[in-house]
Design a protein around this motif. Sequence first.
Motif, short mmCIF file in Angstrom:
data_model
loop_
_atom_site.label_atom_id
_atom_site.label_comp_id
_atom_site.label_asym_id
_atom_site.label_seq_id
_atom_site.Cartn_x
_atom_site.Cartn_y
_atom_site.Cartn_z
N LEU A 34 72.40 59.76 23.23
CA LEU A 34 72.00 59.88 24.62
C LEU A 34 70.67 59.17 24.86
CD1 LEU A 34 73.10 61.30 27.16
CD2 LEU A 34 71.59 63.20 26.65
N LYS A 35 69.73 59.37 23.94
CA LYS A 35 68.42 58.71 24.04
C LYS A 35 68.59 57.19 24.01
CE LYS A 35 65.37 61.51 22.03
NZ LYS A 35 64.52 62.06 20.98
N TYR A 36 69.42 56.73 23.10
CA TYR A 36 69.68 55.28 22.96
C TYR A 36 70.29 54.72 24.24
CZ TYR A 36 72.20 51.04 21.67
OH TYR A 36 72.70 49.78 21.65
N LEU A 37 71.28 55.43 24.78
CA LEU A 37 71.94 54.95 26.00
C LEU A 37 70.98 54.93 27.18
CD1 LEU A 37 75.41 56.67 25.67
CD2 LEU A 37 74.92 54.24 25.43
N LYS A 38 70.09 55.93 27.26
CA LYS A 38 69.11 55.98 28.35
C LYS A 38 68.14 54.80 28.23
CE LYS A 38 68.98 60.85 29.58
NZ LYS A 38 68.19 62.10 29.51
N MET A 39 67.68 54.52 27.00
CA MET A 39 66.77 53.39 26.78
C MET A 39 67.45 52.07 27.14
SD MET A 39 64.48 54.20 23.37
CE MET A 39 65.72 53.54 22.32
N LYS A 40 68.70 51.94 26.74
CA LYS A 40 69.48 50.73 27.01
C LYS A 40 69.63 50.53 28.53
CE LYS A 40 73.69 48.48 25.43
NZ LYS A 40 74.98 48.65 24.80
N ALA A 41 69.93 51.60 29.24
CA ALA A 41 70.09 51.53 30.69
C ALA A 41 68.76 51.17 31.35
CB ALA A 41 70.60 52.86 31.22
N LYS A 42 67.67 51.72 30.84
CA LYS A 42 66.35 51.46 31.40
C LYS A 42 65.99 49.98 31.24
CE LYS A 42 62.01 54.04 31.56
NZ LYS A 42 61.16 54.98 30.84
N SER A 43 66.20 49.44 30.05
CA SER A 43 65.86 48.04 29.80
C SER A 43 66.77 47.13 30.62
CB SER A 43 65.95 47.71 28.31
OG SER A 43 67.28 47.76 27.86
N HIS A 44 68.00 47.54 30.83
CA HIS A 44 68.94 46.76 31.64
C HIS A 44 68.46 46.72 33.10
CE1 HIS A 44 72.70 44.84 32.55
NE2 HIS A 44 72.94 45.71 33.52
N LYS A 45 67.99 47.85 33.60
CA LYS A 45 67.48 47.91 34.97
C LYS A 45 66.24 47.04 35.10
CE LYS A 45 69.15 52.38 36.57
NZ LYS A 45 68.80 53.78 36.83
N LYS A 46 65.36 47.07 34.09
CA LYS A 46 64.15 46.25 34.10
C LYS A 46 64.52 44.77 34.15
CE LYS A 46 60.40 48.75 31.83
NZ LYS A 46 59.65 48.89 30.58
N ALA A 47 65.47 44.37 33.33
CA ALA A 47 65.90 42.98 33.29
C ALA A 47 66.51 42.57 34.63
CB ALA A 47 66.91 42.78 32.16
N GLU A 48 67.28 43.45 35.23
CA GLU A 48 67.88 43.17 36.54
C GLU A 48 66.80 42.99 37.60
OE1 GLU A 48 70.74 45.95 38.08
OE2 GLU A 48 72.29 45.21 36.71
N ALA A 49 65.80 43.86 37.58
CA ALA A 49 64.70 43.78 38.55
C ALA A 49 63.91 42.49 38.35
CB ALA A 49 63.79 44.99 38.40
N LYS A 50 63.69 42.10 37.11
CA LYS A 50 62.97 40.88 36.78
C LYS A 50 63.74 39.67 37.29
CE LYS A 50 60.53 38.85 32.86
NZ LYS A 50 60.41 38.82 31.41
N ASP A 51 65.03 39.63 37.08
CA ASP A 51 65.87 38.53 37.53
C ASP A 51 65.89 38.46 39.07
OD1 ASP A 51 66.46 37.86 34.95
OD2 ASP A 51 68.43 38.80 34.92
N HIS A 52 65.85 39.60 39.68
CA HIS A 52 65.92 39.68 41.13
C HIS A 52 64.66 39.10 41.78
CE1 HIS A 52 67.83 41.16 44.73
NE2 HIS A 52 66.69 41.71 45.12
N HIS A 53 63.52 39.27 41.13
CA HIS A 53 62.24 38.80 41.68
C HIS A 53 62.05 37.31 41.53
CE1 HIS A 53 60.65 42.61 42.90
NE2 HIS A 53 60.90 43.14 41.73
N GLN A 54 62.71 36.69 40.61
CA GLN A 54 62.51 35.26 40.36
C GLN A 54 63.33 34.40 41.30
OE1 GLN A 54 63.24 34.73 36.19
NE2 GLN A 54 61.18 35.32 35.66
#
Length: 54
Positions: A34-54
């Motif tokens: 569960l911890k791993y999946l939460k971390m994975k989802a968090k990093s995925h959201k960060k990457a999405e937000a980063k891509d969105h800003h560029q």
Amino acid sequence: MAPPPGPYSGVSQLALVARASAFAVGLVYGSMKLKYLKMKAKSHKKAEAKDHHQ
């Protein structure tokens, strides 16, 4: 006189210990996954937000 319970009868000490340890291992594994999946989802959201800003 009844024979002593076998290891797979569900009432022997070994069966109780095995069941308890299997349960504990399942809990630990589940919480780690569960911890791993939460971390994975968090990093995925960060990457999405980063891509969105560029």
